[in-house]
Design an enzyme around this catalytic site. Structure first.
Site, mmCIF file in Angstrom:
data_model
loop_
_atom_site.group_PDB
_atom_site.id
_atom_site.type_symbol
_atom_site.label_atom_id
_atom_site.label_comp_id
_atom_site.label_asym_id
_atom_site.label_seq_id
_atom_site.Cartn_x
_atom_site.Cartn_y
_atom_site.Cartn_z
ATOM 1 C CG HIS B 48 -1.905 1.063 1.275
ATOM 2 N ND1 HIS B 48 -3.067 1.012 0.553
ATOM 3 C CD2 HIS B 48 -1.911 2.244 1.933
ATOM 4 C CE1 HIS B 48 -3.746 2.121 0.778
ATOM 5 N NE2 HIS B 48 -3.072 2.890 1.614
ATOM 6 C CD GLU B 70 -3.637 -1.169 -2.164
ATOM 7 O OE1 GLU B 70 -3.860 -0.779 -3.331
ATOM 8 O OE2 GLU B 70 -3.771 -0.442 -1.190
ATOM 9 C CG ASN B 429 30.326 -23.019 -2.034
ATOM 10 O OD1 ASN B 429 30.002 -23.548 -3.090
ATOM 11 N ND2 ASN B 429 31.381 -22.247 -1.906
#
Lengths: 120, 697
Positions: B48, B70, B429
């Site tokens: 918003h 929204e 990793n």
């Protein structure tokens, strides 16, 4: 000159509103949400409150309701900043005691025009 | 009054990116357990705010896009819509898309329209069950509005004025509205006559002074549209009874009342003309509006967008207050000292000394609080990892839980900016190579879900950031075999555990049997180490086969100031970072070995340290000590290796402000920077890892 309390959780909107109103010569105090605003309103007496609606901690409508309950703010104009989709919000705001609204998005000129209108 | 809106853009972008981060982490939390109402509220609020801000600052493409998000979130918030994994994925994708849009606008680049359209379509599909053209509907609504208002304006223009009967409800004043304000506005439009009606005023005993008991009969003359009148009474529509009638030459001709006064007339007026006409106009109107939107939008945004300038920093006001306080004290000290200095006499010496002590304290405190401003919580970096782990574990089909600790540990802003990429690499990793597939984990008697911990904490003057996983750990034999195969070590080389693990930092070293697109191609770890070293830090690995690995990054608290030991070499002063000094000793010649072609070594307990003669390396001709017994040996450690620096003398310890040598001159091997000493002279700061490297050549 009138003193205005500007409430918005968005920093950019807060800056824009504050900058615009200060530029027009008003004294402006800003607040980041409803709780902050209520505390500041109790510590000072403002001539106008301009508040956003959607905010964390305390939303604008609850803020207006709480402020109206304070003797100092019974007749003080309070404007809410709301999006156009918020017809419900406008009605809720009115029920809580809001004076009127400024529809987002607005530009500084529109803001000033409305504020001057309310403050005379 | 014209205000340059561009000045607010930087703040808008910053808070929007923060909002997007909040949305992202909120969305990720939603799928982990039951639905938290406050969580959805936070996500909704962020969307918003971005919508409101982007609309206000003229980024219409962003506000249009956010509008759909929204709406979707609003329905989820109200419980009107089920929260599904698909919906969350679409929303997460939209968050990414929005982030790209904002970045592009901020940097003045073209927004990737096709990608935006794609995401918007996905959102629309989620919202409506199928792809629809929502914006068109809005445009139709808009054009109808325009037609209606122009209609109203036309209607009004032929009138000589308006007759308004205005009866506010008793509570009107308690909404902060004031009839006088409205009359003032009316007066600006034309000639106003107001007749007050006192009939409603009760007797004194029944009168509530806070209520509004009056009503008014208003006549306003002039060429005024109905819309202008409505605008003035817009806010009080529901707080009054009102009738508005047109005047022609002062005669009332027709009625347009609101509220309960003859509502059927309003309806008939509306039905008879407007819809028919708006239907006719609609098609051209829409297409022209769209065409204008499409052509005007990108240009307008491009003009407003600014190149990414200097970065800004958000600081807790308490920190600023402390700073102001310090400056206040500094000013007091300064005025005290200037008073002493005005007519100085020897008996004021004590006062002068006190003043200087105070000045020293002020300066130190000021320095600390200024440094404090640059400190940011490491959560700025950590916050991106939940999403990363979520996405990657899905991709790898592994079950992984991420645990964060010490998010509030504060680190220098530069560290926050530069540590992110190396850390991403390390976590990737761990996920890719460390944590095993669920079935392998179960077979090894471990819980199905692997855990990756990201920890941050202070230790000594350092910040430690750890990536800990409970995966399969590093296999020393595999590492060794690989290193021999790549020709990095000799077949008979004897390596400690630490040295074996260090092998993965060699460029071109990759142990993964299969390359995946998740973690790199063996070009990563050496870059990671280089990045961390450029921050003045180091990286260490601990691992246990089958149990997991810990990779710890040690970083200095701040990059701008260094605790240093000044050493003298002839006329020159050098600064050795205090953290790298192990000890300082006098040299016993009998412990020195000279190896042909390899320089000198010093035997310290059971270790042979290369001796670095500072006066030779930096060609200082004025050195007092050229024989080893005449000077001192400062034993330093960098990157796990030690050496002895041969200097004339130790001078003192002090904090020095680091000035970049590279920025002002050029990079010099063995030197990390320079500083200005109290007497104004320049001292070079030694780069210990660089010197150790030099000494081992």
């Amino acid at each position: 000159m009138a003193t205005i309390l500007a409430v918005d959780d968005s920093a950019s909107m807060r800056q824009m509103v504050t900058f615009t109103l200060k530029g027009a010569g008003f004294d402006v105090v800003d607040a980041v949400d409803g709780v902050d605003a209520l505390n500041k309103a109790k510590a000072n007496k403002f001539d106008l409150v301009v508040t956003d609606v959607n905010m964390p901690n305390k939303d604008g409508i609850t803020l207006i309701k709480d402020l109206r309950a304070l003797p100092d703010y019974k007749f003080i104009p309070m404007l809410m900043l709301t999006t156009e989709s918020g017809t419900d919000k406008k009605m809720q705001g009115k029920a809580a005691g809001a004076t009127g609204w400024i529809v987002k998005p607005f530009n500084p000129d529109q803001l000033l025009k409305t504020v001057k209108k309310v403050l005379g | 009054m014209s205000i340059d809106m561009a000045q607010f853009h930087q703040v808008f972008f910053e808070e929007s990116f923060e909002g997007l981060d909040a949305m992202e982490s909120g969305l990720l939390n939603l799928d982990m357990g039951d639905v938290d109402k406050e969580e959805i509220n936070t996500i909704f609020r962020a969307a918003h705010s971005i919508k409101g801000g982007s609309g206000t600052f003229g980024f219409t493409s962003v506000s249009d896009f956010t509008h759909v998000m929204e709406t979707l979130l609003d329905e989820m918030r109200d419980g009107r819509r089920q929260i599904t994994q698909t919906a969350l994925d679409v929303l997460l994708g939209s968050v990414d898309c929005l982030r790209e849009m904002l970045t592009a606008i901020q940097e003045g680049d073209e927004v990737n329209e096709s990608k935006v359209a794609e995401h918007k379509q996905a959102l629309d599909k989620e919202l409506n069950g199928e792809s629809t053209e929502v914006p068109q509907i809005e445009n139709i609504a808009q054009s109808i509005d325009t037609i209606e208002s122009s209609k109203a304006a036309n209607e009004g223009s032929s009138q000589a004025g308006w007759h308004i009967v205005f009866s506010p409800h008793a509570h009107l004043l308690k909404t902060g509205n004031d009839p006088v304000r409205m009359f003032r506005e009316l007066k600006e439009l034309g000639e106003l006559t107001a007749i007050v009606d006192l009939q409603g005023v009760p007797g004194l005993y029944d009168l509530d002074p806070e209520d509004c008991h009056l009503s008014w009969d208003l006549k306003i003359e002039g060429d005024i549209s109905r819309e202008e009148i409505d605008d003035i009474f817009d806010w009080v529509e529901d707080d009054c009874d009102m009738a508005i009638q047109t005047l022609t030459n002062g005669v009332t001709t027709s009625q347009h009342p609101t509220n309960d006064v003859a509502p059927n007339q309003i309806n008939s007026a509306a039905n008879s003309e407007q819809p028919a006409e708006s239907n006719d106009v609609k098609p051209e109107k829409i297409s022209s509006v769209q065409a204008v939107n499409q052509s005007a939008k990108p240009k307008a945004e491009k003009k407003e967008a600014k190149p990414k300038g200097s970065s800004s920093i958000r600081v807790d006001t308490a920190k600023i207050d402390t700073l102001i306080n310090m400056v206040g004290e500094l000013v007091i000290t300064q005025s005290m000292l200037s008073l002493v200095g005005e007519d100085f006499s020897p008996h004021k010496l004590e006062q002068l000394k006190n003043g200087i002590t105070q000045l020293g304290r002020n300066t130190r405190e000021l320095q600390e609080s200024v440094m404090n401003i640059r400190m940011l919580p490491i959560s700025f970096v950590f916050s991106r990892f939940p999403r990363l782990v979520h996405d990657l574990s899905t991709k790898l089909n592994k079950k992984i839980e991420l645990k964060l600790s010490g998010e509030n540990t504060e680190v220098d802003k530069t560290v926050v900016e530069l540590i992110s990429d190396p850390l991403v690499h390390l976590v990737r990793n761990s996920l890719d190579h460390g944590i095993e597939m669920p079935e392998d984990r179960v077979a090894a008697g471990k819980p199905e879900t692997g855990t990756v911990n990201l920890n941050a904490y202070h230790r000594g003057g350092n910040i430690v950031i750890e990536v800990v996983d409970d995966g399969k750990g590093l296999n020393k034999e595999v590492l060794r075999a690989k290193a021999i195969e790549k020709g990095l070590i000799e077949e008979d080389a004897i390596l400690t555990d630490k040295q074996t693990y260090e092998l993965i930092f060699h460029a071109g070293f990759s142990t993964a049997e299969k390359l995946t697109d998740v973690s790199g191609r063996g070009v990563g770890m050496d870059v990671v180490r280089k990045n961390i070293q450029s921050l003045g830090g180091n990286i260490e690995i601990e691992s246990e086969l089958g149990k997991g690995s810990t990779i710890a990054i040690h970083l200095p608290l701040t990059l701008a100031i260094l605790d240093g030991q000044s050493v003298a070499v002839g006329d020159e002063t050098y600064i050795v970072p205090l953290v790298s000094i192990i000890e300082t000793l006098n040299i016993d010649e009998s412990m020195v070995n000279r190896v042909a072609g390899k320089g000198e070594t010093f035997r310290l307990r059971d270790e042979y340290l290369p001796i670095v003669r500072m006066h030779e390396i930096f060609s200082v001709e004025t050195a007092k000590a050229t024989r080893l017994t005449e000077g001192l040996l400062v034993v330093v450690e960098g990157q796990g290796m030690r050496c002895g620096l041969f200097v004339d003398d130790l001078l003192g310890q002090q904090q020095v402000v680091i000035k970049s040598l590279e920025a002002n001159y050029r990079r010099v091997e063995g030197i990390s920077g320079a500083t200005i000493l109290g007497d104004g002279s320049v001292a070079l700061i030694l780069d210990i890892p660089g010197l150790v490297r030099l000494s081992n050549l």
